[in-house]
Design a protein around this motif. Structure first.
Motif, PDB file in Angstrom:
ATOM      1  N   PHE A 123      38.827  50.284 -24.683  1.00  0.00           N
ATOM      2  CA  PHE A 123      39.399  51.266 -25.599  1.00  0.00           C
ATOM      3  C   PHE A 123      39.341  50.715 -27.014  1.00  0.00           C
ATOM      4  O   PHE A 123      39.627  49.543 -27.266  1.00  0.00           O
ATOM      5  N   ILE A 124      38.974  51.584 -27.960  1.00  0.00           N
ATOM      6  CA  ILE A 124      38.902  51.228 -29.375  1.00  0.00           C
ATOM      7  C   ILE A 124      39.809  52.184 -30.136  1.00  0.00           C
ATOM      8  O   ILE A 124      39.610  53.397 -30.091  1.00  0.00           O
ATOM      9  N   GLY A 125      40.816  51.640 -30.812  1.00  0.00           N
ATOM     10  CA  GLY A 125      41.778  52.462 -31.523  1.00  0.00           C
ATOM     11  C   GLY A 125      41.577  52.438 -33.026  1.00  0.00           C
ATOM     12  O   GLY A 125      40.528  52.022 -33.544  1.00  0.00           O
ATOM     13  N   ALA A 126      42.621  52.843 -33.751  1.00  0.00           N
ATOM     14  CA  ALA A 126      42.535  52.957 -35.209  1.00  0.00           C
ATOM     15  C   ALA A 126      42.350  51.614 -35.895  1.00  0.00           C
ATOM     16  O   ALA A 126      41.822  51.552 -37.004  1.00  0.00           O
ATOM     17  N   THR A 127      42.783  50.529 -35.249  1.00  0.00           N
ATOM     18  CA  THR A 127      42.617  49.198 -35.846  1.00  0.00           C
ATOM     19  C   THR A 127      41.245  48.613 -35.561  1.00  0.00           C
ATOM     20  O   THR A 127      40.953  47.492 -35.966  1.00  0.00           O
ATOM     21  N   HIS A 128      40.406  49.349 -34.827  1.00  0.00           N
ATOM     22  CA  HIS A 128      39.030  48.961 -34.507  1.00  0.00           C
ATOM     23  C   HIS A 128      38.954  47.764 -33.551  1.00  0.00           C
ATOM     24  O   HIS A 128      37.892  47.173 -33.405  1.00  0.00           O
ATOM     25  N   ARG A 129      40.063  47.446 -32.894  1.00  0.00           N
ATOM     26  CA  ARG A 129      40.059  46.354 -31.927  1.00  0.00           C
ATOM     27  C   ARG A 129      39.659  46.890 -30.560  1.00  0.00           C
ATOM     28  O   ARG A 129      40.181  47.906 -30.106  1.00  0.00           O
ATOM     29  N   ARG A 130      38.766  46.186 -29.909  1.00  0.00           N
ATOM     30  CA  ARG A 130      38.273  46.601 -28.584  1.00  0.00           C
ATOM     31  C   ARG A 130      39.075  45.867 -27.519  1.00  0.00           C
ATOM     32  O   ARG A 130      39.107  44.634 -27.499  1.00  0.00           O
ATOM     33  N   THR A 131      39.726  46.634 -26.646  1.00  0.00           N
ATOM     34  CA  THR A 131      40.530  46.037 -25.581  1.00  0.00           C
ATOM     35  C   THR A 131      40.117  46.607 -24.232  1.00  0.00           C
ATOM     36  O   THR A 131      39.676  47.755 -24.136  1.00  0.00           O
ATOM     37  N   ALA A 132      40.268  45.798 -23.189  1.00  0.00           N
ATOM     38  CA  ALA A 132      39.942  46.256 -21.836  1.00  0.00           C
ATOM     39  C   ALA A 132      40.830  47.441 -21.472  1.00  0.00           C
ATOM     40  O   ALA A 132      41.998  47.518 -21.865  1.00  0.00           O
ATOM     41  N   TRP A 133      40.270  48.364 -20.722  1.00  0.00           N
ATOM     42  CA  TRP A 133      40.960  49.597 -20.352  1.00  0.00           C
ATOM     43  C   TRP A 133      40.774  49.807 -18.867  1.00  0.00           C
ATOM     44  O   TRP A 133      39.645  49.859 -18.376  1.00  0.00           O
ATOM     45  N   ASP A 134      41.850  49.904 -18.126  1.00  0.00           N
ATOM     46  CA  ASP A 134      41.785  50.059 -16.678  1.00  0.00           C
ATOM     47  C   ASP A 134      41.863  51.542 -16.326  1.00  0.00           C
ATOM     48  O   ASP A 134      42.935  52.146 -16.409  1.00  0.00           O
ATOM     49  N   PRO A 135      40.744  52.162 -15.931  1.00  0.00           N
ATOM     50  CA  PRO A 135      40.760  53.607 -15.647  1.00  0.00           C
ATOM     51  C   PRO A 135      41.765  53.999 -14.575  1.00  0.00           C
ATOM     52  O   PRO A 135      42.306  55.105 -14.607  1.00  0.00           O
ATOM     53  N   SER A 136      42.036  53.120 -13.628  1.00  0.00           N
ATOM     54  CA  SER A 136      42.943  53.471 -12.523  1.00  0.00           C
ATOM     55  C   SER A 136      44.367  53.697 -13.007  1.00  0.00           C
ATOM     56  O   SER A 136      45.167  54.339 -12.321  1.00  0.00           O
ATOM     57  N   LEU A 137      44.696  53.177 -14.189  1.00  0.00           N
ATOM     58  CA  LEU A 137      46.043  53.375 -14.735  1.00  0.00           C
ATOM     59  C   LEU A 137      46.196  54.739 -15.395  1.00  0.00           C
ATOM     60  O   LEU A 137      47.323  55.206 -15.596  1.00  0.00           O
ATOM     61  N   TYR A 138      45.092  55.368 -15.727  1.00  0.00           N
ATOM     62  CA  TYR A 138      45.153  56.590 -16.533  1.00  0.00           C
ATOM     63  C   TYR A 138      44.480  57.799 -15.881  1.00  0.00           C
ATOM     64  O   TYR A 138      44.849  58.937 -16.178  1.00  0.00           O
ATOM     65  N   LEU A 139      43.487  57.550 -15.039  1.00  0.00           N
ATOM     66  CA  LEU A 139      42.707  58.649 -14.486  1.00  0.00           C
ATOM     67  C   LEU A 139      43.032  58.867 -13.016  1.00  0.00           C
ATOM     68  O   LEU A 139      43.346  57.927 -12.284  1.00  0.00           O
TER      69      LEU A 139
END
Length: 276
Positions: free
Chosen positions: A157-173
């Motif tokens: 995931f890349i947010g407004a601060t432009h930092r790229r962080t791991a994103w676990d789809p199982s937590l959201y989808l």
């Protein structure tokens, strides 16, 4: 008040942008919306720079329809000559915010068909932090992954601060739907209710034909760029399923009858074109 909620979810969040113009394209091809003169300015204002160019490029290729649900829209397409590179865009026209995703996938042979697997997914938004992406956006993202038959390998995931962080789809989808086996059929036999479906599950030849039809239908659907044509295609397929029940009532001849029905349907669908 709505903007204050959005801004509080991530530092340096972008101010709302007028995206109501995109409502004009609901049901039409994503390519039509992509080449609206307002689209590039909208994307530059709403997306982190790391995801901007891939979204612009991938939305320019073979498209899906612009799908609308209330004030939100979902657009998708894949890069020309490289449909392993795909893009998704969700717009909230009430708040002038967006969530976008790009996927880079491997094409793998599974059984007799080819599937998009091990996709590297990048999700980006300047309005929302990862944990605050709205439920309608997540639902639309899940629907896109299912529609394109993609399996996610890694996600960030890349947010407004432009930092790229791991994103676990199982937590959201939500979990993906039933995945057919290589032998077929294209549906879950534990849910088979009609006599025709029960016969398909019991007969290997019919199971294989059902899987062939299931995969062909998915290919044709993904190659259909407008919502009215997709709706027409779905209605036509359901009509065939209903008529299949009526055409094959005799138990003694049901397997042979269904085989003829499937082969005829596969041939008809293989030659189907939109608006016919």
């Amino acid at each position: 008040m709505a903007f204050m909620v959005l801004a509080s979810t991530s530092a340096e969040a972008a101010p709302p942008v007028d995206t109501t113009w995109a409502l004009l394209y609901v049901g039409r091809s994503t390519n039509e919306a992509r080449w609206d003169p307002r689209m590039d300015a909208t994307l530059r204002a709403l997306l982190p720079r790391e995801i901007l160019k891939p979204v612009q490029t991938n939305l320019s290729g073979p498209p899906g329809p612009v799908l609308g649900a209330g004030p939100s829209l979902a657009l998708s397409a894949c890069r020309s000559h490289d449909c392993g590179s795909k893009a998704f865009l969700w717009l909230d026209t009430d708040h002038g915010a967006a969530v976008a995703a790009t996927a880079s996938c491997d094409l793998q042979r599974i059984g007799t068909s080819w599937k998009w697997r091990n996709c590297a997914l990048s999700i980006g938004s300047r309005a929302y932090a990862a944990e605050h992406v709205p439920a309608p956006a997540l639902q639309a993202l899940q629907a896109w992954l299912v529609e394109e038959d993609m399996t996610v390998g890694t996600a960030a995931f890349i947010g407004a601060t432009h930092r790229r962080t791991a994103w676990d789809p199982s937590l959201y989808l939500a979990p993906p739907p039933y995945q057919p086996t290589a032998a077929g059929p294209g549906f879950d036999c534990s849910a088979a209710a009609s006599e025709a479906d029960k016969a398909v599950c019991a007969e290997p030849v019919l199971s294989g034909l059902d899987l062939q039809l299931h995969e062909l239908y998915g290919q044709v659907r993904r190659g259909t760029a407008t919502e009215p044509d997709r709706t027409s295609l779905a209605a036509m397929q359901q009509q065939w399923r209903d008529q299949r029940e009526i055409a094959c009532p005799e138990i003694a001849r049901r397997v042979d009858c269904l085989e003829q029905q499937y082969r005829a349907r596969i041939d008809a669908l293989a030659h189907w074109t939109p608006s016919q």
